[in-house]
Motif scaffolding. Structure first.
Motif, mmCIF file in Angstrom:
data_model
loop_
_atom_site.group_PDB
_atom_site.id
_atom_site.type_symbol
_atom_site.label_atom_id
_atom_site.label_comp_id
_atom_site.label_asym_id
_atom_site.label_seq_id
_atom_site.Cartn_x
_atom_site.Cartn_y
_atom_site.Cartn_z
ATOM 1 N N ASP A 126 22.021 9.470 23.427
ATOM 2 C CA ASP A 126 21.749 10.892 23.161
ATOM 3 C C ASP A 126 22.564 11.373 21.957
ATOM 4 O O ASP A 126 22.046 12.030 21.054
ATOM 5 C CB ASP A 126 22.151 11.755 24.375
ATOM 6 C CG ASP A 126 21.193 11.605 25.551
ATOM 7 O OD1 ASP A 126 20.090 11.058 25.361
ATOM 8 O OD2 ASP A 126 21.565 12.038 26.663
ATOM 9 N N ASN B 274 17.337 2.865 20.210
ATOM 10 C CA ASN B 274 16.322 3.635 20.935
ATOM 11 C C ASN B 274 15.298 2.713 21.590
ATOM 12 O O ASN B 274 14.877 2.956 22.722
ATOM 13 C CB ASN B 274 15.627 4.630 19.995
ATOM 14 C CG ASN B 274 16.427 5.923 19.869
ATOM 15 O OD1 ASN B 274 16.912 6.459 20.864
ATOM 16 N ND2 ASN B 274 16.580 6.421 18.652
ATOM 17 N N PRO C 259 11.408 10.378 16.109
ATOM 18 C CA PRO C 259 11.172 11.630 16.831
ATOM 19 C C PRO C 259 9.705 12.039 16.814
ATOM 20 O O PRO C 259 8.986 11.664 15.909
ATOM 21 C CB PRO C 259 12.031 12.651 16.082
ATOM 22 C CG PRO C 259 12.275 12.064 14.735
ATOM 23 C CD PRO C 259 12.248 10.586 14.902
ATOM 24 N N SER D 7 15.536 14.023 18.026
ATOM 25 C CA SER D 7 15.579 14.662 19.335
ATOM 26 C C SER D 7 16.288 13.720 20.300
ATOM 27 O O SER D 7 16.103 12.506 20.249
ATOM 28 C CB SER D 7 14.167 14.964 19.827
ATOM 29 O OG SER D 7 13.408 13.778 19.831
ATOM 30 N N ALA D 8 17.120 14.271 21.159
ATOM 31 C CA ALA D 8 17.949 13.442 22.020
ATOM 32 C C ALA D 8 17.138 12.704 23.075
ATOM 33 O O ALA D 8 17.486 11.616 23.506
ATOM 34 C CB ALA D 8 19.027 14.284 22.693
ATOM 35 N N ARG D 9 16.036 13.288 23.514
ATOM 36 C CA ARG D 9 15.210 12.649 24.553
ATOM 37 C C ARG D 9 13.803 12.428 24.006
ATOM 38 O O ARG D 9 13.337 13.203 23.182
ATOM 39 C CB ARG D 9 15.147 13.541 25.798
ATOM 40 C CG ARG D 9 16.439 13.554 26.613
ATOM 41 C CD ARG D 9 16.557 12.305 27.455
ATOM 42 N NE ARG D 9 17.870 12.192 28.070
ATOM 43 C CZ ARG D 9 18.250 11.132 28.775
ATOM 44 N NH1 ARG D 9 17.428 10.113 28.942
ATOM 45 N NH2 ARG D 9 19.440 11.090 29.299
ATOM 46 N N ARG E 180 13.307 4.325 24.477
ATOM 47 C CA ARG E 180 12.882 5.612 23.919
ATOM 48 C C ARG E 180 12.057 5.358 22.673
ATOM 49 O O ARG E 180 12.131 4.289 22.067
ATOM 50 C CB ARG E 180 14.101 6.458 23.559
ATOM 51 C CG ARG E 180 15.050 6.595 24.736
ATOM 52 C CD ARG E 180 16.124 7.591 24.435
ATOM 53 N NE ARG E 180 17.151 7.564 25.469
ATOM 54 C CZ ARG E 180 18.193 8.367 25.492
ATOM 55 N NH1 ARG E 180 18.344 9.268 24.538
ATOM 56 N NH2 ARG E 180 19.073 8.303 26.458
#
Lengths: 370, 370
Positions: free
Chosen positions: A358, B361, B370, A367-369, B366
């Motif tokens: 994060d 990420n 972004p 964006s962190a998530r 993730r």
């Protein structure tokens, strides 16, 4: 926390845990990592068999591994007695004098010294391997040098990945040439045998040196932030050893060694030849100080030093002689301040890893998530 | 690459570059980092004034900083001559013999030794500060210990942030108590004066010790991966020194030292007292070997050692006597394999950082972008 290597091994987190204790190895695998049992202290095949049976029964079908110590330089036909005979009398006297100075009692008649040098010798390592290949181990690690070609071949025939520890890019390249599958890059800050290059520099250097082989980062890792850092450096996973010494599942639980580990700071270790004759990071004690003292006799080369001190170390451990009592451990000992279960350690590592990701995303303006 | 500290300073990337060369400092600030000029070699105030004028004229209005060396322990009323008198004759003879053995020519009559110990002494550091506070510096760093209270006060009155280097959490806490604003956690693998704790362990330890003060990570950082790792450890930026030694803007460009740096591997440094009397990481040379040899006279404590070897080091540098020629540098020297411009180094760092964030990420499951 998934990398190509963790997927290949079918584990949930790319966290590899080296430990001498079967209960810890099984708990690491159950928690979603890969528990790797250190075999060095098993001189009797039946003892190893018993403990691997126990792991099999307690690992819930998860994969696990074994770590053996086969020195790179093979010494043909040399027995423990031959090595014993090479130890100078002055060194034996120094051991006796140091133990006497601290009033360390002797072992009982017939009582075996627990940790013996013999685990370092190739015959013993081969006996360990004969036992281990009877079990569905998924990873075989070698702590000193590249494993012999026939061992690599046998492992590959059984679908076992072979790993080897390296303290420099040069060693890592030698391992790659020997046909191994995974390199463990062991930084200066790690417990046990280490080189001079710190993890921050060593990890990417080894990654580049053996590309496309996967690399595990070892040394200085005890939090999710440090896991994130190691993976940022290009590692496909982390190899943790020290951190498990103070878990509640460890045989050391509630012993004097554990109390010393919990109290120690990151500056309380030393890279000393006192244990084996090769530089190994361990708690700094009056025992390591005695061996590192320029006015003392100094240490002997491996394997002489290990043989010389084996009984003394057993006595110090058995009677918990605090000023002399130590253990191999890395600089991460400064973070080992409470006894927790393996599962609690995993929860902390994975949560800390997510927080670190994060944070790095915020710094990178993402964006962190997802 | 933005942290609270980089925002506070108004810089684009949280990259702090320490360098003894004005052209490099200005280029670092122009590239979006914070260039920090090392003042230790400026014994004449006019020289420092000239170079700060040059930076002002070449920094395109970007912020920059200054690094001074004020030893924590103040020695009142001791002149360079007093210190000279404390050096044993046997040590002077060892210097002379070693230089003679390698055929190192003397300096010309009246020719000053370039790097003098005097920069380490408080009077000189205070003169440097008097000059520096006449310029709009944004950061004042102290390389040895906490700066005196009046210096911190004066800096704060002028809106200058004060940083201090620390090799342990204990030192970092002392700095925080002294009222400084930024701690530079300098790991074992760093060039120059270092402690024993590697960056992987030291950085988060210092972050926790001085929270909420911002921490910069120093030691072992030369790629975007390593920047990502350092920031994962909780640092608010990175402090790089070694990496700028081989940039094309450096005064060392195309010299024998640069050739040695480009050729050196990560294992070619040593943490030796040869340079100043305190352990400082530098290229390992036959000069450091001579001082570290147990059969030699050994090094003297700071500031004697620096004074003892100052002229010799100047002669070795001037005549580029290869076997003896060294420089402070960290283990990252193994990555310094080509001469590039500061801007090219920045492009590499920021691009590598983005790739490392993409990778972490993916590992965290993730989306990479972004």
């Amino acid at each position: 926390m998934q990398t190509e290597l963790s997927k290949q091994l079918g584990i949930e987190h790319a966290i590899f845990g080296f430990t001498p204790f079967p209960a810890v190895a099984a708990a690491i695998s159950r928690a979603g990592g890969l528990g790797v049992l250190g075999a060095v202290r098993y001189t009797a095949p039946d003892d190893l068999r018993r403990d691997l049976d126990w792991i099999e029964a307690n690992v819930d079908g998860r994969p696990y591994g074994l770590d053996v110590v086969m020195p790179a330089k093979k010494v043909e036909g040399v027995s423990e007695a031959d090595v014993e005979a090479m130890i100078p009398e002055g060194h034996r006297q120094f051991v006796a004098d140091t133990l006497a100075k601290y009033g360390v009692p002797g072992l009982a008649e017939g009582e075996a010294a627990g940790w013996r040098i013999t685990g370092w010798m190739e015959e013993v390592a081969r006996t360990q391997l004969d036992v281990a290949f009877g079990y569905p181990i998924r990873l075989l690690a070698n702590a000193l040098g590249s494993p012999p070609a026939d061992v690599v071949r046998r492992a590959h025939e059984q679908g076992v990945l072979v790993a080897a520890l390296a303290g420099s890019a040069r060693h890592a390249r030698k391992h790659a040439e020997a046909g191994i599958d995974v390199v463990v890059a062991q930084g200066y800050e790690a417990g046990g045998h280490t080189g001079e290059i710190a993890s921050m520099v060593l990890t990417p250097e080894v990654v580049d040196a053996v590309d496309p082989l996967p690399v595990l980062a070892a040394g200085g890792i005890g939090s999710g932030q440090q896991v994130a850092a190691a993976l940022s450096l290009g590692a496909q996973g982390v190899w943790l050893g020290s951190l498990w010494l103070t878990v509640t599942e460890a045989d050391l639980h509630s012993t004097a060694v554990t109390r010393k580990l919990l109290a120690a700071g990151s500056g309380d270790t030393v890279r000393s030849r006192a244990l084996t004759g090769k530089p190994a990071r361990q708690l700094r004690t009056e025992w390591t100080d005695a061996w590192d003292d320029p006015h003392g006799p100094g240490t002997l080369p491996m394997p002489l030093q290990g043989l010389l001190v084996a009984e003394a170390v057993s006595r110090i451990q058995k009677y918990e002689v605090e000023p002399l009592l130590g253990t191999p451990v890395g600089q991460i000992v400064g973070r080992m301040n409470s006894e927790r279960s393996v599962q609690a350690v995993f929860d902390d590592l994975t949560r800390g890893f997510e927080h670190a990701v994060d944070r790095i995303n915020r710094i990178a303006g993402r964006s962190a998530r997802p």
